[in-house]
Scaffold this active site. Structure first.
Site, short mmCIF file in Angstrom:
data_model
loop_
_atom_site.label_atom_id
_atom_site.label_comp_id
_atom_site.label_asym_id
_atom_site.label_seq_id
_atom_site.Cartn_x
_atom_site.Cartn_y
_atom_site.Cartn_z
N GLY A 240 0.80 -1.22 0.00
CA GLY A 240 0.00 0.00 0.00
C GLY A 240 0.83 1.26 0.00
O GLY A 240 0.40 2.30 0.52
N ALA A 241 2.01 1.22 -0.61
CA ALA A 241 2.92 2.36 -0.57
C ALA A 241 2.40 3.57 -1.33
O ALA A 241 2.86 4.69 -1.10
CB ALA A 241 4.29 1.96 -1.12
N GLY B 24 -0.61 4.74 -1.09
CA GLY B 24 -1.64 5.40 -0.30
C GLY B 24 -1.08 6.48 0.60
O GLY B 24 0.14 6.69 0.67
N THR C 7 -1.17 6.70 4.07
CA THR C 7 -0.39 6.14 5.17
C THR C 7 0.85 5.43 4.66
O THR C 7 1.95 5.59 5.19
CB THR C 7 -1.25 5.17 6.00
N GLY C 8 0.68 4.61 3.61
CA GLY C 8 1.82 3.89 3.05
C GLY C 8 2.89 4.82 2.53
O GLY C 8 4.09 4.56 2.69
N LYS D 120 2.48 3.42 -11.83
CA LYS D 120 1.91 4.62 -11.22
C LYS D 120 3.04 5.58 -10.85
O LYS D 120 4.12 5.15 -10.41
CB LYS D 120 1.13 4.27 -9.95
N LYS E 111 -10.53 -5.12 11.16
CA LYS E 111 -9.11 -5.22 11.50
C LYS E 111 -8.88 -6.24 12.61
O LYS E 111 -7.90 -7.01 12.57
CB LYS E 111 -8.58 -3.85 11.93
#
Length: 359
Positions: free
Chosen positions: A10-11, A13, A15-16, A42, A125
């Site tokens: 998830g880099a 995003g 948070t990522g 991307k 979660k």
């Protein structure tokens, strides 16, 4: 000394991206990013590759064997998957166990809240956390409070609109509930500390910067801007009704973002606004270790410093490049009557209109 090999999911995003930036500041980490093959080009991924990040093309929905192969030789997995992808971490955890991963950081990174019917996102979660524990896979769970970037109201002048996702002009109850806040940019800096800290293996960490009430946030922004901000209070009963309406609306559409964004936001207001879950005292009660105790030398970005940068026009907005953000803007355009969380994210429907009448 050998470098710690970290696989980040998830880099691209918010948070990522913060975590990637935080880890890149430390030469003792060798950073790998697991990305879908179609996402490898991307701009955010290419930018990380240019900084020395190793890109691993593999879909989370691949077989456990493929995931195990991707995680071969990895020391730590850090997951920042999307809200609707929480369960995808279960086969990832299975693969991590088989690959001999030494620590698994599941996708926490939200406000403090108890499991069991308060927040759907929290319960999703917790299902993953329980699976990790059943595997006896070494882990650390990290929660970070409410982002600075989502905490402040809109100014009537529109001066802050460039950096805002929502108008955010509601005060829950009397506005005096303590709320733990963290700058998005500091999340990666906390994670870099945590990954090198064996004291918190198999523990939960609450990493946060400051604790303020909504009234204090409004007061501070008025001081910085010189503008008076309307105080739009919503009652506990109104928020409870909003939660009920959002839950009823989303039940038939399990992972439709248009249905679930109102639910996320309503349940967040229930948790941190009414119940007061998101504060250091309750975190300690739930068993978290505080970042303040772990890292007394950590110098976080101050909230006033952040708000000043927003007012001066030098802050960076969040979610501004996301399809969901643009879709929401089209679906709930700003107007004098709808420029609020309710208007933009909680539109009235035939089934829920009566629930809003208690306001």
């Amino acid at each position: 000394m050998s470098r710690t090999r970290v696989m980040l999911i998830g880099a691209a995003g918010e948070t990522g991206g913060s975590i990637a930036s935080g880890l890149l500041e430390h030469p003792n980490f060798e950073i790998h990013c697991l990305v879908r093959p179609r996402s490898a080009q991307k701009p955010a991924i290419l930018a990380l590759q240019d900084k020395g990040v190793i890109i691993c093309k593999c879909d989370l929905k691949s077989s456990e064997e493929e995931l195990e192969h991707a995680l071969s030789g990895i020391d730590v997995v850090v997951s920042c998957v999307g809200s609707s992808e929480q369960q995808d971490q279960i086969p990832l955890a299975n693969a991590a166990k088989k690959a001999g991963v030494k620590r698994f950081i599941p996708c926490g990174f939200i406000t403090v809240a108890p499991p069991g019917g308060i927040m759907w996102l929290r319960d999703e979660k917790e299902t993953v956390y329980n699976h990790i524990k059943q595997l006896r896979l070494p882990y650390t769970i990290i929660d970070i409070g409410w982002w600075y970037q989502l905490s402040y109201p809109r100014l009537e002048s529109g001066k802050l609109d460039y950096a805002m996702t929502t108008a955010n002009n509601e005060i829950v109850g009397d506005g005096n509930t303590p709320l733990a806040l963290t700058d998005l940019r500091d999340i990666g800096r906390y994670v870099a500390r945590i990954l090198s800290d064996d004291r918190i293996l198999n523990k939960m960490v609450f990493a946060y910067n400051e604790v303020l009430t909504q009234n204090q946030i409004f007061d501070l922004l008025e001081e910085i801007s010189g503008e008076e901000i309307p105080r739009n209070h919503v009652s506990d009963e109104f928020v409870q009704n909003r939660v009920l309406a959002a839950r009823q609306s989303s039940e038939t559409y399990p992972f439709d973002p248009v249905k679930f964004i109102p639910r996320y936001l309503a349940e967040y207001q229930l948790s941190w606004g009414i119940r007061g879950d998101n504060n250091p005292e309750y975190a300690k009660y739930l068993g978290y270790v505080s970042s303040k105790d772990l890292y007394p030398d950590f110098a976080p970005i101050g909230f006033k410093e952040y708000l000043t940068s927003v007012f001066n026009g030098t802050a960076t907005g969040i979610y501004t490049d996301r399809t969901i953000s643009k879709a929401q803007q089209r679906m709930f355009p700003r107007s004098e009557s709808t420029d609020s969380l309710q208007g933009r994210f909680f539109p009235r429907t035939e089934s829920s209109d009566s629930l809003y009448m208690s306001r």
